[in-house]
Design a protein around this motif. Sequence first.
Motif, PDB file in Angstrom:
ATOM      1  N   VAL A 195       0.799  -1.228   0.000  1.00  0.00           N
ATOM      2  CA  VAL A 195       0.000   0.000   0.000  1.00  0.00           C
ATOM      3  C   VAL A 195       0.835   1.282   0.000  1.00  0.00           C
ATOM      4  O   VAL A 195       0.287   2.377  -0.054  1.00  0.00           O
ATOM      5  CB  VAL A 195      -1.003   0.026   1.185  1.00  0.00           C
ATOM      6  N   THR A 196       2.155   1.153   0.089  1.00  0.00           N
ATOM      7  CA  THR A 196       3.024   2.325   0.062  1.00  0.00           C
ATOM      8  C   THR A 196       4.413   1.924  -0.418  1.00  0.00           C
ATOM      9  O   THR A 196       4.821   0.774  -0.269  1.00  0.00           O
ATOM     10  CB  THR A 196       3.130   2.987   1.456  1.00  0.00           C
ATOM     11  N   LEU A 197       5.114   2.892  -0.972  1.00  0.00           N
ATOM     12  CA  LEU A 197       6.507   2.680  -1.359  1.00  0.00           C
ATOM     13  C   LEU A 197       7.475   3.141  -0.276  1.00  0.00           C
ATOM     14  O   LEU A 197       8.680   2.917  -0.377  1.00  0.00           O
ATOM     15  CB  LEU A 197       6.806   3.414  -2.665  1.00  0.00           C
ATOM     16  N   VAL A 198       6.961   3.783   0.772  1.00  0.00           N
ATOM     17  CA  VAL A 198       7.800   4.241   1.880  1.00  0.00           C
ATOM     18  C   VAL A 198       8.200   3.019   2.702  1.00  0.00           C
ATOM     19  O   VAL A 198       7.339   2.280   3.181  1.00  0.00           O
ATOM     20  CB  VAL A 198       7.044   5.257   2.760  1.00  0.00           C
ATOM     21  N   PRO A 199       9.501   2.776   2.868  1.00  0.00           N
ATOM     22  CA  PRO A 199       9.926   1.588   3.612  1.00  0.00           C
ATOM     23  C   PRO A 199       9.665   1.745   5.103  1.00  0.00           C
ATOM     24  O   PRO A 199       9.609   2.862   5.645  1.00  0.00           O
ATOM     25  CB  PRO A 199      11.426   1.508   3.321  1.00  0.00           C
ATOM     26  N   LEU A 200       9.496   0.608   5.754  1.00  0.00           N
ATOM     27  CA  LEU A 200       9.413   0.623   7.212  1.00  0.00           C
ATOM     28  C   LEU A 200      10.780   0.990   7.778  1.00  0.00           C
ATOM     29  O   LEU A 200      11.799   0.678   7.159  1.00  0.00           O
ATOM     30  CB  LEU A 200       9.003  -0.762   7.724  1.00  0.00           C
ATOM     31  N   PRO A 201      10.824   1.626   8.935  1.00  0.00           N
ATOM     32  CA  PRO A 201      12.126   1.955   9.526  1.00  0.00           C
ATOM     33  C   PRO A 201      12.905   0.672   9.848  1.00  0.00           C
ATOM     34  O   PRO A 201      12.312  -0.368  10.138  1.00  0.00           O
ATOM     35  CB  PRO A 201      11.782   2.708  10.812  1.00  0.00           C
TER      36      PRO A 201
END
Length: 120
Positions: A107-113
Amino acid sequence: MTSPRNDAFTLFDLRVEVVATDRPMVCNHREGDSFTLRGENLAFPPGQTFPLYPLAALLPLLPAKQRPTHPNDWMTTDAEVACPDPHCGARFRITRIGSTTFRHGDVTLVPLPADPDRHG
C-alpha cells in the motif's frame, strides 16, 4: 539469518447506511441506501448513487472508524452521524462489518524503519 519483519496490519471493513428519522430527508439519499469501504475502496450497489455533500462530511470519519480504537473512545461507541444539511433528517450509520489484512509494502513505497521501535 533473520526472518523478514511482519508488515501486516488490519483495518475494519465498514458499511455506511442511510437511516431515516422522524424528520424528512431533503437530500438525494433514501433510507437503506448504503456503501461499503474495504481498505481505500468505496463500493456502491449497482445503480445506486450517493450525494456528494454527505459523502464529503463522512469521509474524514471513515479512516478512524477503520482502525481499532479504545472501548471508551466515542469512535468506538457512536455509530450514527447526522446529515450535514441542517434541514435534512437523515442519519448515516457506520458499522464495522469485518476486517481485511493488508501488507505495508502493498500500500506504500515508503519503507518501514530499520528499527521497529523507532517511529516517525
